[in-house]
Write a protein that holds these residues in place. Structure first.
Motif, PDB file in Angstrom:
ATOM      1  N   GLY A 113       0.809  -1.220   0.000  1.00 46.97           N
ATOM      2  CA  GLY A 113       0.000   0.000   0.000  1.00 46.97           C
ATOM      3  C   GLY A 113       0.834   1.258   0.000  1.00 46.97           C
ATOM      4  O   GLY A 113       0.319   2.355   0.208  1.00 46.97           O
ATOM      5  N   GLU A 114       2.136   1.092  -0.227  1.00 50.53           N
ATOM      6  CA  GLU A 114       3.051   2.238  -0.190  1.00 50.53           C
ATOM      7  C   GLU A 114       3.866   2.352  -1.479  1.00 50.53           C
ATOM      8  O   GLU A 114       4.925   2.994  -1.491  1.00 50.53           O
ATOM      9  N   THR A 115       3.423   1.763  -2.558  1.00 50.00           N
ATOM     10  CA  THR A 115       4.151   1.800  -3.823  1.00 50.00           C
ATOM     11  C   THR A 115       4.231   3.239  -4.332  1.00 50.00           C
ATOM     12  O   THR A 115       3.213   3.886  -4.572  1.00 50.00           O
ATOM     13  N   MET A 124      -3.950  13.126  -8.718  1.00 46.53           N
ATOM     14  CA  MET A 124      -4.614  13.422  -9.987  1.00 46.53           C
ATOM     15  C   MET A 124      -5.901  12.613 -10.144  1.00 46.53           C
ATOM     16  O   MET A 124      -6.904  13.104 -10.658  1.00 46.53           O
ATOM     17  N   ILE A 125      -5.880  11.385  -9.680  1.00 43.29           N
ATOM     18  CA  ILE A 125      -7.080  10.554  -9.743  1.00 43.29           C
ATOM     19  C   ILE A 125      -8.160  11.114  -8.822  1.00 43.29           C
ATOM     20  O   ILE A 125      -9.321  11.262  -9.210  1.00 43.29           O
ATOM     21  N   LYS A 126      -7.779  11.453  -7.596  1.00 39.98           N
ATOM     22  CA  LYS A 126      -8.755  11.974  -6.632  1.00 39.98           C
ATOM     23  C   LYS A 126      -9.292  13.334  -7.065  1.00 39.98           C
ATOM     24  O   LYS A 126     -10.463  13.651  -6.835  1.00 39.98           O
ATOM     25  N   ARG A 127      -8.429  14.151  -7.691  1.00 42.24           N
ATOM     26  CA  ARG A 127      -8.853  15.490  -8.122  1.00 42.24           C
ATOM     27  C   ARG A 127      -9.970  15.408  -9.162  1.00 42.24           C
ATOM     28  O   ARG A 127     -10.832  16.283  -9.230  1.00 42.24           O
ATOM     29  N   GLN A 128      -9.963  14.343  -9.969  1.00 42.46           N
ATOM     30  CA  GLN A 128     -11.008  14.177 -10.982  1.00 42.46           C
ATOM     31  C   GLN A 128     -12.265  13.518 -10.417  1.00 42.46           C
ATOM     32  O   GLN A 128     -13.248  13.331 -11.132  1.00 42.46           O
ATOM     33  N   GLY A 129     -12.221  13.159  -9.139  1.00 42.82           N
ATOM     34  CA  GLY A 129     -13.386  12.520  -8.527  1.00 42.82           C
ATOM     35  C   GLY A 129     -13.594  11.097  -8.989  1.00 42.82           C
ATOM     36  O   GLY A 129     -14.719  10.579  -8.965  1.00 42.82           O
ATOM     37  N   ILE A 130     -12.521  10.454  -9.429  1.00 45.75           N
ATOM     38  CA  ILE A 130     -12.620   9.073  -9.915  1.00 45.75           C
ATOM     39  C   ILE A 130     -12.620   8.131  -8.718  1.00 45.75           C
ATOM     40  O   ILE A 130     -11.719   8.175  -7.880  1.00 45.75           O
ATOM     41  N   PRO A 131     -13.620   7.254  -8.600  1.00 43.44           N
ATOM     42  CA  PRO A 131     -13.655   6.303  -7.485  1.00 43.44           C
ATOM     43  C   PRO A 131     -12.421   5.394  -7.503  1.00 43.44           C
ATOM     44  O   PRO A 131     -11.987   4.936  -8.551  1.00 43.44           O
ATOM     45  N   LEU A 132     -11.883   5.125  -6.321  1.00 43.83           N
ATOM     46  CA  LEU A 132     -10.683   4.315  -6.190  1.00 43.83           C
ATOM     47  C   LEU A 132     -10.961   3.115  -5.291  1.00 43.83           C
ATOM     48  O   LEU A 132     -11.369   3.270  -4.134  1.00 43.83           O
ATOM     49  N   GLY A 137      -2.488  -5.467   1.370  1.00 42.87           N
ATOM     50  CA  GLY A 137      -2.342  -6.330   2.533  1.00 42.87           C
ATOM     51  C   GLY A 137      -2.166  -5.533   3.805  1.00 42.87           C
ATOM     52  O   GLY A 137      -1.949  -6.102   4.876  1.00 42.87           O
ATOM     53  N   LYS A 138      -2.266  -4.207   3.709  1.00 39.35           N
ATOM     54  CA  LYS A 138      -2.048  -3.325   4.854  1.00 39.35           C
ATOM     55  C   LYS A 138      -3.213  -2.335   4.956  1.00 39.35           C
ATOM     56  O   LYS A 138      -3.205  -1.264   4.328  1.00 39.35           O
ATOM     57  N   PRO A 139      -4.229  -2.632   5.767  1.00 40.99           N
ATOM     58  CA  PRO A 139      -5.405  -1.755   5.863  1.00 40.99           C
ATOM     59  C   PRO A 139      -5.090  -0.335   6.325  1.00 40.99           C
ATOM     60  O   PRO A 139      -5.877   0.584   6.069  1.00 40.99           O
ATOM     61  N   ASN A 140      -3.944  -0.128   6.977  1.00 41.06           N
ATOM     62  CA  ASN A 140      -3.592   1.212   7.462  1.00 41.06           C
ATOM     63  C   ASN A 140      -2.593   1.916   6.546  1.00 41.06           C
ATOM     64  O   ASN A 140      -2.050   2.961   6.914  1.00 41.06           O
ATOM     65  N   SER A 141      -2.354   1.371   5.373  1.00 38.74           N
ATOM     66  CA  SER A 141      -1.380   1.949   4.452  1.00 38.74           C
ATOM     67  C   SER A 141      -1.911   3.226   3.811  1.00 38.74           C
ATOM     68  O   SER A 141      -3.108   3.546   3.889  1.00 38.74           O
ATOM     69  N   SER A 142      -1.019   3.933   3.142  1.00 35.71           N
ATOM     70  CA  SER A 142      -1.406   5.180   2.474  1.00 35.71           C
ATOM     71  C   SER A 142      -2.441   4.929   1.387  1.00 35.71           C
ATOM     72  O   SER A 142      -3.430   5.670   1.250  1.00 35.71           O
ATOM     73  N   LEU A 143      -2.238   3.891   0.586  1.00 39.91           N
ATOM     74  CA  LEU A 143      -3.175   3.601  -0.498  1.00 39.91           C
ATOM     75  C   LEU A 143      -4.536   3.209   0.060  1.00 39.91           C
ATOM     76  O   LEU A 143      -5.570   3.695  -0.420  1.00 39.91           O
ATOM     77  N   ALA A 144      -4.546   2.359   1.073  1.00 39.07           N
ATOM     78  CA  ALA A 144      -5.815   1.927   1.660  1.00 39.07           C
ATOM     79  C   ALA A 144      -6.579   3.106   2.261  1.00 39.07           C
ATOM     80  O   ALA A 144      -7.803   3.210   2.113  1.00 39.07           O
ATOM     81  N   SER A 145      -5.867   4.014   2.920  1.00 39.97           N
ATOM     82  CA  SER A 145      -6.536   5.138   3.591  1.00 39.97           C
ATOM     83  C   SER A 145      -7.112   6.134   2.588  1.00 39.97           C
ATOM     84  O   SER A 145      -8.096   6.827   2.890  1.00 39.97           O
ATOM     85  N   GLN A 146      -6.532   6.219   1.377  1.00 38.76           N
ATOM     86  CA  GLN A 146      -7.040   7.163   0.390  1.00 38.76           C
ATOM     87  C   GLN A 146      -8.091   6.555  -0.544  1.00 38.76           C
ATOM     88  O   GLN A 146      -8.732   7.269  -1.313  1.00 38.76           O
ATOM     89  N   ALA A 147      -8.269   5.249  -0.457  1.00 42.08           N
ATOM     90  CA  ALA A 147      -9.222   4.575  -1.329  1.00 42.08           C
ATOM     91  C   ALA A 147     -10.659   4.808  -0.862  1.00 42.08           C
ATOM     92  O   ALA A 147     -10.922   4.953   0.327  1.00 42.08           O
TER      93      ALA A 147
END
Length: 336
Positions: A113-115, A124-132, A137-147
């Protein structure tokens, strides 16, 4: 000039150790897959809802081994009714980000979750309002928290004894991707015909799409004789049409029976049959197996196999003979 490294000494394989190692990998990965079941919960359902509501496509992305899994998930989604494609996160930051549009949904894979390459394009994805949707494998990772939705793909340990090579983790991600694709397939009411249309050149497509009318002989190529025809006339018709049989039809072309090589052999073996004077109606098989022109060619193969026959007559709803085919026609069409 750097010296060439010495080659590794030959290692004598130990069969027992190899078998133990392979079985341990399978057991480890099977146990990890079993642990995924209880995690299919509201988050998984919400991920399905996001995809089903998507007016664009599912953009699947991941780096390294996760990227290879992401490519396969994208391909599975696309072939089962969910438009999808893969975008390499490294290339995305160098122009390919333009492939992702506001109507899309992004499915991102990263066990840690930290790639870095993924995190770099998230703004850029979030700015366009695109669902993520993220599988990590890490529920507290950066990617998981922004999804918008996080699917838990965590494992107890990798199958690699060094704990380094992605093995169990990539298998878990792949299984979750398959689960997502099949859940969406069923939600959409995706059918075998829909699947075949996505695979027209493959053996599955041929079996699911090819109809009897596509492979049968029709018109003057169909062997047929009237019931009063002589044995000689029937044999001449069979020889000319090369199907090993002939239909016996009335004046309206309705099927009365079939005369085959087998019927000829039985007639020759019957001393009570006057071969010179007998009509084909006296020697034919009544009530032969037939098939309709709109049936699948694969059904003809099943029918031939079940009844141990090598040819079929094709009839319409009024039992009029409209075609004929044999096992060689199915072989040429690569149905069998």
């Amino acid at each position: 000039m750097n010296p060439r490294p010495a080659p590794h000494a030959a290692i004598e394989p130990q069969p027992d150790a190899i078998v133990r190692s392979a079985r341990a990998v399978i057991a480890t990965e099977a146990a990890a897959i079993a642990e995924l079941g209880p995690r299919i919960d509201g988050a998984f359902v919400e991920a399905c809802r996001l995809v089903l509501a998507c007016r664009g496509r599912v953009v699947v992305t991941g780096m390294g081994k996760s990227g290879h899994v992401a490519r396969k998930i994208a391909a599975t989604l696309a072939s089962t009714g969910t438009p999808a494609f893969f975008v390499h996160p490294g290339e995305a930051s160098h122009g390919d980000l333009g492939m992702i549009q506001p109507d899309d949904v992004v499915l991102a894979l990263s066990y840690s979750g930290e790639t870095d390459e993924l995190l770099f394009i998230l703004p850029m994805i979030k700015r366009q309002g695109i669902p993520l949707v993220a599988i990590t494998g890490k529920p507290n990772s950066s990617l998981a928290s922004q999804a918008d939705v996080h699917i838990d793909g965590s494992i107890s340990n990798e199958a690699c004894p060094l704990g380094l090579a992605p093995t169990t983790s990539t298998t878990a991600a792949l299984v979750l991707g398959d689960a997502l694709a099949i859940a969406l397939l069923e939600a959409r009411g995706f059918t075998s015909d829909d699947f075949a249309r996505s695979h027209p050149a493959g053996s599955l497509g041929r079996r699911l799409l090819l109809r009897i009318s596509d492979v049968m002989h029709g018109g003057d190529d169909v062997p047929r004789v009237p019931p009063e025809a002589s044995l000689t006339a029937a044999l001449v018709e069979m020889t000319r049409k090369h199907l090993g049989m002939t239909a016996v039809v009335d004046e309206a072309q309705r099927l009365l029976g079939v005369f085959t090589d087998g019927d000829l052999r039985r007639a020759l073996d019957d001393e009570g049959v006057n071969l010179r004077g007998a009509t084909v109606a006296a020697l034919m098989t009544r009530g032969p197996k037939t098939i309709g022109p709109d049936k699948l060619a694969a059904e003809a193969a099943q029918l031939m196999e079940k009844h141990q026959i090598h040819a079929l007559l094709v009839v319409d709803d009024e039992r009029r003979v409209v075609g004929a085919l044999n096992i060689h026609d199915l072989l040429r069409a690569r149905v069998v």
